[in-house]
Design a protein around this motif. Structure first.
Motif, short mmCIF file in Angstrom:
data_model
loop_
_atom_site.label_atom_id
_atom_site.label_comp_id
_atom_site.label_asym_id
_atom_site.label_seq_id
_atom_site.Cartn_x
_atom_site.Cartn_y
_atom_site.Cartn_z
N VAL A 15 2.29 -2.71 -23.20
CA VAL A 15 1.61 -3.97 -23.55
C VAL A 15 0.28 -4.11 -22.82
O VAL A 15 -0.28 -5.19 -22.72
CB VAL A 15 2.51 -5.21 -23.28
CG1 VAL A 15 3.69 -5.21 -24.22
CG2 VAL A 15 2.95 -5.29 -21.83
N THR A 20 -0.46 -9.90 -17.04
CA THR A 20 -0.87 -9.01 -18.11
C THR A 20 -2.38 -9.09 -18.25
O THR A 20 -3.02 -10.05 -17.79
CB THR A 20 -0.20 -9.41 -19.44
OG1 THR A 20 -0.54 -10.76 -19.76
CG2 THR A 20 1.31 -9.26 -19.36
N GLN A 76 -4.42 -12.39 -19.34
CA GLN A 76 -3.53 -13.54 -19.21
C GLN A 76 -4.26 -14.75 -18.66
O GLN A 76 -5.18 -14.63 -17.85
CB GLN A 76 -2.36 -13.17 -18.28
CG GLN A 76 -1.35 -14.27 -18.10
CD GLN A 76 -0.14 -13.80 -17.29
OE1 GLN A 76 0.25 -12.65 -17.38
NE2 GLN A 76 0.43 -14.69 -16.53
N HIS A 85 8.46 -15.12 -22.21
CA HIS A 85 8.29 -14.76 -23.62
C HIS A 85 9.53 -15.10 -24.45
O HIS A 85 9.46 -15.12 -25.67
CB HIS A 85 7.95 -13.26 -23.76
CG HIS A 85 8.98 -12.34 -23.19
ND1 HIS A 85 9.03 -12.01 -21.85
CD2 HIS A 85 10.02 -11.68 -23.77
CE1 HIS A 85 10.04 -11.18 -21.63
NE2 HIS A 85 10.66 -10.97 -22.79
N GLU A 127 0.72 -12.04 -29.65
CA GLU A 127 1.05 -10.68 -30.09
C GLU A 127 1.87 -9.94 -29.04
O GLU A 127 2.81 -9.20 -29.37
CB GLU A 127 -0.21 -9.89 -30.45
CG GLU A 127 -0.83 -10.33 -31.77
CD GLU A 127 0.17 -10.24 -32.93
OE1 GLU A 127 0.86 -9.21 -33.07
OE2 GLU A 127 0.27 -11.22 -33.68
N ARG A 128 1.53 -10.12 -27.78
CA ARG A 128 2.29 -9.49 -26.70
C ARG A 128 3.71 -10.09 -26.65
O ARG A 128 4.68 -9.37 -26.45
CB ARG A 128 1.56 -9.69 -25.37
CG ARG A 128 2.16 -8.90 -24.23
CD ARG A 128 1.29 -8.98 -22.97
NE ARG A 128 0.13 -8.11 -23.11
CZ ARG A 128 -1.13 -8.50 -22.90
NH1 ARG A 128 -1.41 -9.74 -22.56
NH2 ARG A 128 -2.12 -7.64 -23.04
N LYS A 129 3.81 -11.39 -26.84
CA LYS A 129 5.11 -12.06 -26.88
C LYS A 129 5.97 -11.47 -28.00
O LYS A 129 7.15 -11.14 -27.79
CB LYS A 129 4.91 -13.56 -27.08
CG LYS A 129 6.18 -14.38 -27.13
CD LYS A 129 5.82 -15.87 -27.22
CE LYS A 129 7.01 -16.77 -27.03
NZ LYS A 129 6.60 -18.17 -26.79
N TRP A 146 5.70 -8.52 -29.37
CA TRP A 146 6.06 -7.15 -29.02
C TRP A 146 7.24 -7.13 -28.05
O TRP A 146 8.19 -6.36 -28.22
CB TRP A 146 4.86 -6.42 -28.41
CG TRP A 146 5.11 -4.95 -28.26
CD1 TRP A 146 4.74 -3.97 -29.13
CD2 TRP A 146 5.83 -4.28 -27.20
NE1 TRP A 146 5.18 -2.74 -28.68
CE2 TRP A 146 5.84 -2.90 -27.49
CE3 TRP A 146 6.44 -4.72 -26.04
CZ2 TRP A 146 6.45 -1.97 -26.67
CZ3 TRP A 146 7.07 -3.78 -25.21
CH2 TRP A 146 7.06 -2.42 -25.53
#
Length: 160
Positions: free
Chosen positions: A10, A28, A31, A128, A145-147, A149
């Motif tokens: 990620v 991240t 963030q 998340h 999008e990261r959430k 994933w």
């Protein structure tokens, strides 16, 4: 304070330890609410080996829970929310309202959301796993999008 940057599926992750070597942050790339470089302390790529190893296992799909001593910094209410997040099993979600009710504060869904947004140890403290009342992937300090994933990864929906 010292920090280390590692690669992950990620994107880059920045791990921060306090003077005792205890993990107090995991940010991240991009963030919200990340301190400036001075607040991260000096870079030291020898710190947090246990966290790095467990994150590697998590991303490899062989670990669902983390067994690490953590020292997040926040208010008593934030700490209560962050601890409750750790109880949500991998691959499952809760709504902000459900978590507020679990904490005995049924009218505090917005406060739960605010505390979640300030979670300094993302992924390990799995913010998340909180979703909107309709199940939508609302808000995530690391990006929606990261959430998505992370949730797909935990549910084994990314494919081989």
């Amino acid at each position: 304070m010292k920090h280390r940057v590692i690669d992950s599926p990620v994107g880059p992750l920045t791990l921060v330890v306090d003077d005792a070597g205890v993990l107090c942050a995991l940010y991240t790339d991009g963030q919200k609410y990340v301190p400036d470089a001075v607040g991260l302390g000096e870079r030291d790529d020898t710190i947090a080996d246990d966290a790095v190893a467990q994150l590697g296992e998590y991303f490899a799909g062989t670990r669902d829970d983390f067994d690490l001593t953590l020292a997040p910094r926040g208010t008593a209410f934030q700490a209560e929310v962050w601890e409750a997040l750790r109880a949500i099993p991998a691959g499952e979600t809760r709504t902000y309202g459900e978590l507020a009710r679990e904490l005995g504060r049924p009218g505090a869904s917005r406060a739960v959301g605010a505390a979640t947004g300030r979670n300094p140890i993302s992924i390990i403290v799995p913010c998340h796993r909180l979703v909107g009342a309709s199940g939508s992937l609302t808000g995530y300090a690391g990006g929606v999008e990261r959430k998505r994933w992370l949730l797909d990864h935990e549910r084994g929906e990314l494919g081989a």
